[in-house]
Design an enzyme around this catalytic site. Structure first.
Site, PDB file in Angstrom:
ATOM      1  N   GLU A  38      -3.087  24.932 -22.201  1.00  0.00           N
ATOM      2  CA  GLU A  38      -4.078  26.011 -22.304  1.00  0.00           C
ATOM      3  C   GLU A  38      -5.473  25.430 -22.256  1.00  0.00           C
ATOM      4  O   GLU A  38      -5.741  24.393 -22.887  1.00  0.00           O
ATOM      5  CB  GLU A  38      -3.970  26.734 -23.654  1.00  0.00           C
ATOM      6  CG  GLU A  38      -2.808  27.649 -23.838  1.00  0.00           C
ATOM      7  CD  GLU A  38      -2.907  28.385 -25.186  1.00  0.00           C
ATOM      8  OE1 GLU A  38      -4.030  28.554 -25.713  1.00  0.00           O
ATOM      9  OE2 GLU A  38      -1.852  28.751 -25.707  1.00  0.00           O
ATOM     10  N   GLU A  68       1.466  26.980 -30.940  1.00  0.00           N
ATOM     11  CA  GLU A  68       0.435  26.375 -31.789  1.00  0.00           C
ATOM     12  C   GLU A  68       0.799  26.455 -33.269  1.00  0.00           C
ATOM     13  O   GLU A  68       0.136  27.146 -34.064  1.00  0.00           O
ATOM     14  CB  GLU A  68      -0.918  27.034 -31.548  1.00  0.00           C
ATOM     15  CG  GLU A  68      -1.495  26.724 -30.195  1.00  0.00           C
ATOM     16  CD  GLU A  68      -2.952  27.148 -30.073  1.00  0.00           C
ATOM     17  OE1 GLU A  68      -3.421  27.957 -30.889  1.00  0.00           O
ATOM     18  OE2 GLU A  68      -3.624  26.654 -29.151  1.00  0.00           O
TER      19      GLU A  68
END
Ligand code: GAL
Length: 696
Positions: free
Chosen positions: A311, A155
């Protein structure tokens, strides 16, 4: 053994699994983990995302023993690895030896070690150490049969999307010099003759730090562009190492849905597979609507190629103020929604719920209670169901409408000051326009305002503040070739250096849209403006605008579709349509409420020859994936009552394992996946939702 084409996900099933942090558990626990993973249908795990400090305890010495053991154990149980390069967070020793790797905020405060991602994106020291680790990981595991995908960093920009440290400032100057060449060119681009901001040398330039008043808007915009590019440069540096050592293994980094700080068009172009982390808030009964937009972006970033939801939370997260769990069925439905929108699998954060650290209250596939936890019961049941959907892998989503997403316009229109109003929010507008299409039954792709193809019948442009000549040409050609285009307010206002287009908005789109904007008339907080009903609509229902209106003049050929009522703008054009070439272009000068947007887009869809649901609905979603011969139509009921949906002929429900004729009843938070012969336009024409069932 299956052979995989180069640089594709090395998995011959839909992916199912999650982040695995074995370094938080004993090796005894690993044995239980793999047993329960197998039982739950897990075939892919992401690791070791945050384990750099354990792999490299002292500089340049790598301890792979524990990682070898866990990877071999997983592989022995048929579980593949989305292998992290482990560079997402530097070890404490690196930060202490080289304190200048720590990032600074806009006030110049250095952010201290104590959380994760403790690095400045521009730090060459960080980069050098990260690349050394990446190379060591690639050499160690490049040939391991369990390696399915490289997961670079984690991320990007999650905690540190922008850095104002001296190293970043220097990097910013170099970036500017590459962009503009001479300092005079920069002065011209930035319009520094306003407020005496002229520079005589690049060394005088700083990132936009906390200052005495409004900061030069182009300086701010360039800092946004630079900061996205700085992280992209770091990403690319790791990609280069991996491509050299393991040229056939696909690379990814996990995105954060529609994330303002990074231009994901550029990031996606650099990688092989788009992956996303999605955390719709279970407390919001309509969170699935913006989720559909995010997934539309993910599948569109690489032209419709399948992507992967890497995710999601099995139930509650731990980072909101109030972390509401997912009701039974919600996790299954959310997972199926992502698959419907082109994800070739559904993955979670994380496998086993942590016992310590900031995420010990974050749900996991295996909750604190272990096998008896609701999350394990539900995720293992879903793992079994996912196997029934294997044929869907690789198929593409069908969409006839698309929305334009442009980071430059997002950044420019989000300047913290000096705009006609601070209330016109790019993301809120984009979500509102997408939401209206969703309510009318459309699956919506995402496009850049460039290289537009005739693949779409309608392209919507909620807010394109910055437009250059190439984009204007692309939009114009799309309409000339028969496309339908609708453009929202405060669009085509400035060029890429933030200079107002000569003659005002909509600058290079003036001829296409058949309109000239004279003045912005933002609506004061709490007030509304009314606009005359649309042609053919019930005369008693005017449209409503909040936040934003404009004083516009249509050109002679354009049709005025609706006018402002009351107030200073009374009688003036509000919505204009201009036939151009073989298509039509619409301009909407106001920020409409959701209901009004739905009404308007219904009219525009009808004129574009596209179907619409008779009654708009944001609860029941129908999305189709196809291989060209067989369609897979997902019916997703996000609502709190059952819905009855008519089905295409020859349908077989893959989840229930039964043939379906005429209608299917889908319970609240339930889903059906219908396999049937391909019919390009089946989505809205043959599947209807009886109105008595639609809303709570
Ligand atoms: C993501 C992150 C994961 C985990 C998760 C929790 O942002 O990549 O490591 O922290 O959030 O929701």
């Amino acid at each position: 053994m299956t052979t995989f084409p180069p640089r594709t996900l090395r998995l011959d099933a839909l992916a199912y699994g999650g982040d695995y942090n074995p370094d938080q558990w004993s090796e005894e626990t690993w044995k239980e983990d793999v047993r329960l993973m197998q039982q739950a249908g897990v075939n892919l795990v992401s690791l070791p995302v945050f384990s750099w400090p354990l792999i490299e305890k002292t500089p340049g010495t790598y301890e792979f023993g524990w990682l070898d053991r866990v990877i071999d154990l997983l592989w022995a149980h048929g579980i593949k690895i989305d292998l992290a390069t482990a560079t997402a967070t530097p070890p404490a020793w690196l930060v202490r030896q080289h304190p200048d790797v720590l990032p600074h905020n806009a006030d110049g405060t250095r952010l201290e070690f104590g959380s994760r991602q403790a690095y400045c994106p521009s730090s060459l020291t960080f980069r050098e150490h990260a690349l050394r680790l990446t190379e060591a990981m690639a050499n160690r595991y490049g040939d391991h049969p369990a390696l399915a995908l490289w997961h670079i960093s984690n991320e990007y920009g999650d905690h540190v999307p922008r850095c104002w440290c001296p190293i970043s400032a220097e990097h910013f100057r170099r970036w500017l010099e590459r962009r503009y060449g001479t300092i005079d060119a920069l002065n011209t681009a930035w319009g520094t003759s306003c407020w005496g901001q002229n520079y005589t040398d690049y060394s005088q330039i700083e990132p936009p730090r906390t200052s005495m008043g409004p900061i030069n808007p182009t300086q701010q915009l360039d800092f946004e562009r630079f900061s996205s590019d700085a992280l992209l440069e770091l990403f690319q540096a790791e990609i280069d190492v991996l491509r050299r050592v393991t040229p056939d293994i696909a690379v990814t980094t996990n995105f954060m849905s529609l994330f303002k700080e990074l231009n994901y068009w550029d990031f996606a172009a650099a990688e092989d597979l788009v992956t996303d982390d999605a955390y719709p808030d279970p407390a919001d009964p309509y969170a699935h609507v913006p989720a559909a937009l995010n997934y539309g972006l993910m599948r569109s970033l690489k032209g419709g190629q399948p992507w992967l939801l890497l995710e999601q939370a099995p139930s509650a997260v731990s980072w909101r103020d109030v972390n509401v769990p997912k009701a039974p069925g919600r996790m299954r439905l959310d997972s199926l929604q992502a698959i419907a929108h082109g994800s070739d699998g559904a993955m979670f954060f994380q496998w086993r719920q942590a016992k310590f650290g900031p995420e010990k209250y974050h749900s996991a596939m295996l909750g604190h209670r272990g096998e008896n936890s609701r999350s394990y019961q539900e995720t293992s049941a879903l793992g079994a169901e996912i196997k029934k959907l294997g044929a869907i892998r690789g198929t593409r989503v069908t969409a006839r409408t698309a929305v334009v997403v442009d980071w430059d316009s997002w950044w420019g229109s989000a300047a913290p000051d000096s705009l006609p109003s601070q209330r016109l929010d790019w993301l809120a507008q984009t979500r509102a326009w997408h939401g209206a299409l969703y309510a009318l039954g459309h699956t919506v792709d995402v496009v850049k305002a460039a290289d537009l193809t005739a693949a779409y019948d309608l392209i919507v442009v909620p807010n394109l503040y910055i437009v250059d000549d190439d984009q204007a040409q692309s939009l114009t050609t799309f309409v000339e070739n028969g496309g339908h285009l609708i453009v929202g307010p405060f669009s085509a206002v400035v060029d890429p250096t933030e200079k107002v287009h000569t003659g005002g908005a909509p600058g290079p789109l003036r001829n296409l849209l058949g309109v000239e904007v004279d003045e912005w008339w933002p609506v004061p907080d709490g007030q509304e403006r009314t606009i005359t009903p649309l042609p053919g609509a019930d005369k008693s229902t005017p449209l409503t605008a909040t936040i934003w209106t404009e004083w516009i003049d249509p050109t002679a050929d354009a049709d005025v579709i609706a006018r402002y009522e009351g107030g200073v703008l009374a009688g003036r054009a509000a919505i204009v349509r201009n036939h151009h070439g073989n298509g039509a272009a619409w301009y909407v000068s106001a920020a409409l409420t959701d209901d009004s947007l739905e009404e308007l887009l219904r009219l525009v869809l009808e004129e574009a020859g596209l179907p619409t649901r008779p009654t708009s609905n944001r609860r029941v979603e129908i999305v189709t994936r196809t291989d060209g011969t067989t369609d897979y139509t997902f019916v997703l009921n996000h609502g709190t009552t059952a819905a009855t949906v008519s089905v295409p002929t020859g349908a077989h429900d893959l989840l229930a394992g039964t043939d379906v004729t005429e209608h299917i009843e889908v319970p609240s938070l339930g889903a059906a996946v219908l396999r049937h012969p391909a019919r390009y336009d089946q989505d809205l024409l043959t599947v209807t939702i009886p109105s008595k069932n639609i809303e709570v």
